[in-house]
Write an enzyme that holds these catalytic residues in place. Sequence first.
Site, PDB file in Angstrom:
ATOM      1  N   ASP A  52       0.818  -1.217   0.000  1.00 23.27           N
ATOM      2  CA  ASP A  52       0.000   0.000   0.000  1.00 23.27           C
ATOM      3  C   ASP A  52       0.852   1.268   0.000  1.00 23.27           C
ATOM      4  O   ASP A  52       0.487   2.266  -0.625  1.00 23.27           O
ATOM      5  CB  ASP A  52      -0.952  -0.002   1.205  1.00 23.27           C
ATOM      6  CG  ASP A  52      -2.129  -0.940   0.972  1.00 23.27           C
ATOM      7  OD1 ASP A  52      -2.049  -1.756   0.028  1.00 23.27           O
ATOM      8  OD2 ASP A  52      -3.119  -0.855   1.718  1.00 23.27           O
ATOM      9  N   ASN A  99      -4.913  -2.259  -4.217  1.00 24.69           N
ATOM     10  CA  ASN A  99      -6.123  -2.391  -3.396  1.00 24.69           C
ATOM     11  C   ASN A  99      -5.990  -1.504  -2.157  1.00 24.69           C
ATOM     12  O   ASN A  99      -6.475  -1.840  -1.083  1.00 24.69           O
ATOM     13  CB  ASN A  99      -6.295  -3.865  -2.974  1.00 24.69           C
ATOM     14  CG  ASN A  99      -7.684  -4.141  -2.402  1.00 24.69           C
ATOM     15  OD1 ASN A  99      -8.591  -3.314  -2.524  1.00 24.69           O
ATOM     16  ND2 ASN A  99      -7.846  -5.295  -1.776  1.00 24.69           N
ATOM     17  N   ASP A 331     -10.412  -2.628  12.367  1.00 21.41           N
ATOM     18  CA  ASP A 331      -9.433  -3.556  11.779  1.00 21.41           C
ATOM     19  C   ASP A 331      -8.939  -4.568  12.806  1.00 21.41           C
ATOM     20  O   ASP A 331      -8.916  -5.778  12.556  1.00 21.41           O
ATOM     21  CB  ASP A 331      -8.245  -2.779  11.199  1.00 21.41           C
ATOM     22  CG  ASP A 331      -8.630  -2.062   9.919  1.00 21.41           C
ATOM     23  OD1 ASP A 331      -9.672  -2.426   9.340  1.00 21.41           O
ATOM     24  OD2 ASP A 331      -7.902  -1.151   9.507  1.00 21.41           O
ATOM     25  N   GLU A 359     -10.937  -5.071   2.335  1.00 22.08           N
ATOM     26  CA  GLU A 359     -10.197  -5.807   1.310  1.00 22.08           C
ATOM     27  C   GLU A 359     -11.029  -6.940   0.730  1.00 22.08           C
ATOM     28  O   GLU A 359     -10.907  -7.322  -0.427  1.00 22.08           O
ATOM     29  CB  GLU A 359      -8.893  -6.357   1.886  1.00 22.08           C
ATOM     30  CG  GLU A 359      -7.756  -5.358   1.974  1.00 22.08           C
ATOM     31  CD  GLU A 359      -7.885  -4.402   3.150  1.00 22.08           C
ATOM     32  OE1 GLU A 359      -8.975  -4.309   3.768  1.00 22.08           O
ATOM     33  OE2 GLU A 359      -6.883  -3.712   3.431  1.00 22.08           O
ATOM     34  N   HIS A 406      -4.707  -9.346   3.997  1.00 22.26           N
ATOM     35  CA  HIS A 406      -3.605  -9.516   4.946  1.00 22.26           C
ATOM     36  C   HIS A 406      -4.088  -9.865   6.354  1.00 22.26           C
ATOM     37  O   HIS A 406      -3.494 -10.689   7.040  1.00 22.26           O
ATOM     38  CB  HIS A 406      -2.767  -8.237   4.979  1.00 22.26           C
ATOM     39  CG  HIS A 406      -3.550  -6.976   5.233  1.00 22.26           C
ATOM     40  ND1 HIS A 406      -3.120  -5.985   6.064  1.00 22.26           N
ATOM     41  CD2 HIS A 406      -4.762  -6.545   4.778  1.00 22.26           C
ATOM     42  CE1 HIS A 406      -3.992  -4.999   6.082  1.00 22.26           C
ATOM     43  NE2 HIS A 406      -5.011  -5.315   5.306  1.00 22.26           N
ATOM     44  N   ARG A 407      -5.184  -9.249   6.766  1.00 23.01           N
ATOM     45  CA  ARG A 407      -5.625  -9.469   8.150  1.00 23.01           C
ATOM     46  C   ARG A 407      -6.205 -10.876   8.348  1.00 23.01           C
ATOM     47  O   ARG A 407      -6.068 -11.457   9.419  1.00 23.01           O
ATOM     48  CB  ARG A 407      -6.613  -8.388   8.588  1.00 23.01           C
ATOM     49  CG  ARG A 407      -6.012  -7.027   8.537  1.00 23.01           C
ATOM     50  CD  ARG A 407      -6.646  -6.004   9.443  1.00 23.01           C
ATOM     51  NE  ARG A 407      -6.020  -4.726   9.179  1.00 23.01           N
ATOM     52  CZ  ARG A 407      -4.797  -4.366   9.595  1.00 23.01           C
ATOM     53  NH1 ARG A 407      -4.089  -5.182  10.331  1.00 23.01           N
ATOM     54  NH2 ARG A 407      -4.290  -3.206   9.281  1.00 23.01           N
ATOM     55  N   LYS A 434       0.594  -6.375   2.253  1.00 22.27           N
ATOM     56  CA  LYS A 434      -0.146  -5.110   2.281  1.00 22.27           C
ATOM     57  C   LYS A 434       0.300  -4.233   3.457  1.00 22.27           C
ATOM     58  O   LYS A 434       0.390  -3.017   3.326  1.00 22.27           O
ATOM     59  CB  LYS A 434      -1.644  -5.415   2.382  1.00 22.27           C
ATOM     60  CG  LYS A 434      -2.522  -4.227   2.083  1.00 22.27           C
ATOM     61  CD  LYS A 434      -3.954  -4.686   1.896  1.00 22.27           C
ATOM     62  CE  LYS A 434      -4.768  -3.729   1.061  1.00 22.27           C
ATOM     63  NZ  LYS A 434      -4.920  -2.413   1.595  1.00 22.27           N
ATOM     64  N   ALA A 463      24.908 -36.835  -7.982  1.00 24.85           N
ATOM     65  CA  ALA A 463      24.279 -36.483  -9.260  1.00 24.85           C
ATOM     66  C   ALA A 463      22.940 -37.183  -9.493  1.00 24.85           C
ATOM     67  O   ALA A 463      22.461 -37.258 -10.625  1.00 24.85           O
ATOM     68  CB  ALA A 463      25.225 -36.743 -10.432  1.00 24.85           C
TER      69      ALA A 463
HETATM   70  N1  LIG Z   1      14.999 -35.528 -13.269  1.00 21.85           N
HETATM   71  C1  LIG Z   1      15.962 -34.792 -12.716  1.00 21.85           C
HETATM   72  N2  LIG Z   1      15.984 -34.589 -11.385  1.00 21.85           N
HETATM   73  C2  LIG Z   1      16.966 -33.889 -10.799  1.00 21.85           C
HETATM   74  N3  LIG Z   1      18.001 -33.343 -11.482  1.00 21.85           N
HETATM   75  C3  LIG Z   1      18.039 -33.513 -12.811  1.00 21.85           C
HETATM   76  C4  LIG Z   1      17.023 -34.226 -13.468  1.00 21.85           C
HETATM   77  N4  LIG Z   1      17.313 -34.223 -14.773  1.00 21.85           N
HETATM   78  C5  LIG Z   1      18.447 -33.535 -14.920  1.00 21.85           C
HETATM   79  N5  LIG Z   1      18.904 -33.085 -13.717  1.00 21.85           N
HETATM   80  C6  LIG Z   1      20.164 -32.360 -13.544  1.00 21.85           C
HETATM   81  O1  LIG Z   1      21.100 -33.233 -12.938  1.00 21.85           O
HETATM   82  C7  LIG Z   1      22.187 -32.477 -12.424  1.00 21.85           C
HETATM   83  C8  LIG Z   1      22.653 -33.082 -11.099  1.00 21.85           C
HETATM   84  O2  LIG Z   1      21.696 -32.787 -10.110  1.00 21.85           O
HETATM   85  P1  LIG Z   1      22.134 -32.356  -8.642  1.00 21.85           P
HETATM   86  O3  LIG Z   1      23.336 -31.485  -8.664  1.00 21.85           O
HETATM   87  O4  LIG Z   1      20.901 -31.823  -8.027  1.00 21.85           O
HETATM   88  O5  LIG Z   1      22.504 -33.750  -8.021  1.00 21.85           O
HETATM   89  P2  LIG Z   1      22.950 -34.107  -6.553  1.00 21.85           P
HETATM   90  O6  LIG Z   1      22.385 -35.448  -6.297  1.00 21.85           O
HETATM   91  O7  LIG Z   1      22.619 -33.043  -5.611  1.00 21.85           O
HETATM   92  O8  LIG Z   1      24.505 -34.210  -6.727  1.00 21.85           O
HETATM   93  P3  LIG Z   1      25.652 -34.076  -5.616  1.00 21.85           P
HETATM   94  O9  LIG Z   1      25.357 -35.104  -4.586  1.00 21.85           O
HETATM   95  O10 LIG Z   1      26.892 -34.422  -6.352  1.00 21.85           O
HETATM   96  O11 LIG Z   1      25.621 -32.703  -5.118  1.00 21.85           O
HETATM   97  C9  LIG Z   1      21.679 -31.052 -12.331  1.00 21.85           C
HETATM   98  O12 LIG Z   1      22.284 -30.288 -13.353  1.00 21.85           O
HETATM   99  C10 LIG Z   1      20.188 -31.185 -12.598  1.00 21.85           C
HETATM  100  O13 LIG Z   1      19.669 -30.029 -13.201  1.00 21.85           O
END
Ligand SMILES: Nc1ncnc2c1ncn2[C@@H]1O[C@H](COP(=O)(O)OP(=O)(O)OP(=O)(O)O)[C@@H](O)[C@H]1O
Length: 680
Positions: A52, A99, A331, A359, A406-407, A434, A463
């Site tokens: 606001d 608003n 309010d 609101e 908000h309230r 708000k 990964a």
């Molecule tokens: N289905 C999916 N789910 C999650 N990440 C995905 C998927 N497909 C592709 N990726 C990509 O995989 C890559 C690895 O993911 P991430 O770094 O989150 O893994 P991690 O398990 O946290 O790895 P680390 O343990 O080594 O940190 C990222 O670049 C992510 O964007």
Amino acid sequence: MFTTAFLDLPHLASAHGCVQLPGSKSISNRVLLLAALSHGTTVLHDLLDSDDTRVMLDALHALGCTITPGQVTPGQPLHITGLGGALPADAAATLFLGNAGTAMRPLTAALAVLGGQFEMTGIARMYERPIGDLVDALRQLGCQIDYLGTPGYPPLKIGHPDFAAHLAAPIRVRGDVSSQFLTSLLMALPLLARTQAITIDVQGELISKPYIHITLELLARFGIRVENHGWQRFVIPAGSHYQSPGAIHVEADASSASYFIALGAIATGDNGQKSIKIEGVGLDSIQGDIRFAEAAQAMGAVVTGGPNWLQVQRGAWPLKAIDLDCNHIPDAAMTLAAMALYADGTTTLRNIASWRVKETDRIAAMACELRKLGATVEEGADFIRITPPASVQDWQAASIHTYDDHRVAMCFSLAAFNPAGLPVRIEDPQCVAKTFPDYFEALFTLVQPSVPAPVICIDGPTASGKGTVASLVAQRLGFALLDSGALYRIAGLAATRAGIPLEAAHAQQIADLVATLHIVFTPDQRVLLGAEDISLAIRTEAAGMNASRVSAFPAVRQALLQLQRDFRRLPGLVADGRDMGTVIFPDAALKVYLSASAQCRAERRFKQLIDKGLSANIADLLADLQARDARDMQRSAAPLKPAEDALHWDNHAERTIEQAVQQVLAWWEQRQPFAAAQRP
Ligand SMILES: Nc1ncnc2c1ncn2[C@@H]1O[C@H](COP(=O)(O)OP(=O)(O)OP(=O)(O)O)[C@@H](O)[C@H]1O
Ligand SMILES: Nc1ccn([C@H]2C[C@H](O)[C@@H](COP(=O)(O)O)O2)c(=O)n1
């Protein structure tokens, strides 16, 4: 501020501590406009930064006021150089006022008097909030205002006025729908009172007099001394003109104080040792809603206060049901409706017809949402009557619809203290922007949950996507995030930099070093070691391998144990790693184990590194991650393995990030007790 679709408040047990409230919305928007109409520069301290006030500032900027800095900045005053009571003859603008009634109505009056070509617009709900009585009053003066949509409601078109022969007679305005109409005239008409007095006559019983009191007090600060004849006639003396008072301090918001006064009444300890201290507003406040403290006392709260502070403790318990005319605290009275959930009988709040044109239709909204919790509610044109759930078993876990009000959102946070141990879901929590953008953050600094904050664990091999999925799940739920792997990566990096060999013989030395590190995870997901940003340095494959090495040492794991557990906070935590579900948070409410083939993971990691501009080779990555898997799974201390109660998600190559996120959120939702929200 929480920008999530909803915010789940776990069941709360108690509260204590000190809260510094943001500036009052009513005072902030009034002083902004008064400063803009004045001669000279006004320095405004402690202004509220909210939706606001932002629309008001944008409008004043568009009208040609010089404002520095351009927005409200914490700890810094705002300087406004006023228009000196006039606009250029060719002034024109389309003003979007969201608003904000405290911007739409006073600006309409001021601009209609100053003249120009203006369109006054806002969001859809603004077009349902009446303004006809103000427009009728201004037209008596000769102001030029047309409706661009439904007659009686914004949007409006304002032109140049013709005051000939109109100023001598008293201006009549209704006082029984919204006091903002009278406030708007009181702030606009001094612009016409240089040579003759202007009289305003109120038609009907004036509601919300305390807000008129604020207006009169602030007008006096800007050099306008209005005569008040029994709240029915107001005279602006001839010779009045706006003059900046130099500097103004904005009091904290007394309406916002109501949630914390209620918190003290409901949730502080039985032994009287615990209390809520509220800073920024005291019992001598010029804001009418400070009288909420009396209503809370009538329900049993013990309230003490000084010039700029309040202290609240629980007194009577259960709270005492009341029957109150709330016209003087329109309010803050909504907070009484939430307190009524904890009363010993039926509470009736009367003379609140103005709730219907705020609101949202607040009588209907409060009735609907209180019923969802199990209360019995009767509503009329100008009253609401609330009987709490009859027994503990009658309380229900509810998803509270907040109606962009908000309230409503702030009031229903108090339902999380229910005796049934139920969580409460607040939909669209960012509607608090708000008036109190950081309301929930402030609440979380004061309250203690009845069981530790909920944790979602996401474990899996390198990964597999844990970090990516965990971060998105945390974002959607408004939860904190723990990237536990980063801690081991930091340990490896720090030890390497210190020249300590990453060998078992040096495990204690590494653990001792880890205990001295100052590690910060910033909200934008950077990692700081001391003052150094090490976000990139810990993401290399070498850093991952070093992390894997040091993580095999029990002393290092022990050194990081409490640090990881300390990430657990309200409203919840998402933690990713190898042993989140098995060792760090064995009581986690949801444990997920992500996996994917080594080939799939190597390809994803390859892409990830290339995207970051780092060189990589798939064959090397595959070999490295297989070696890392072997070490992480075979070590004796907290080896990587799924927790017995973990849910498994094969994050294979055909599955997207969003699918994984949706699956985790769906599993989480299955564990929540909220029925689908019933829309009114
Ligand atoms: N289905 C999916 N789910 C999650 N990440 C995905 C998927 N497909 C592709 N990726 C990509 O995989 C890559 C690895 O993911 P991430 O770094 O989150 O893994 P991690 O398990 O946290 O790895 P680390 O343990 O080594 O940190 C990222 O670049 C992510 O964007
Ligand atoms: N909870 C954890 C998290 C990580 N580690 C170790 C094992 C990993 O190989 C290394 C780096 O983790 P990443 O950033 O790849 O998730 O840290 C662990 O033992 N326990």
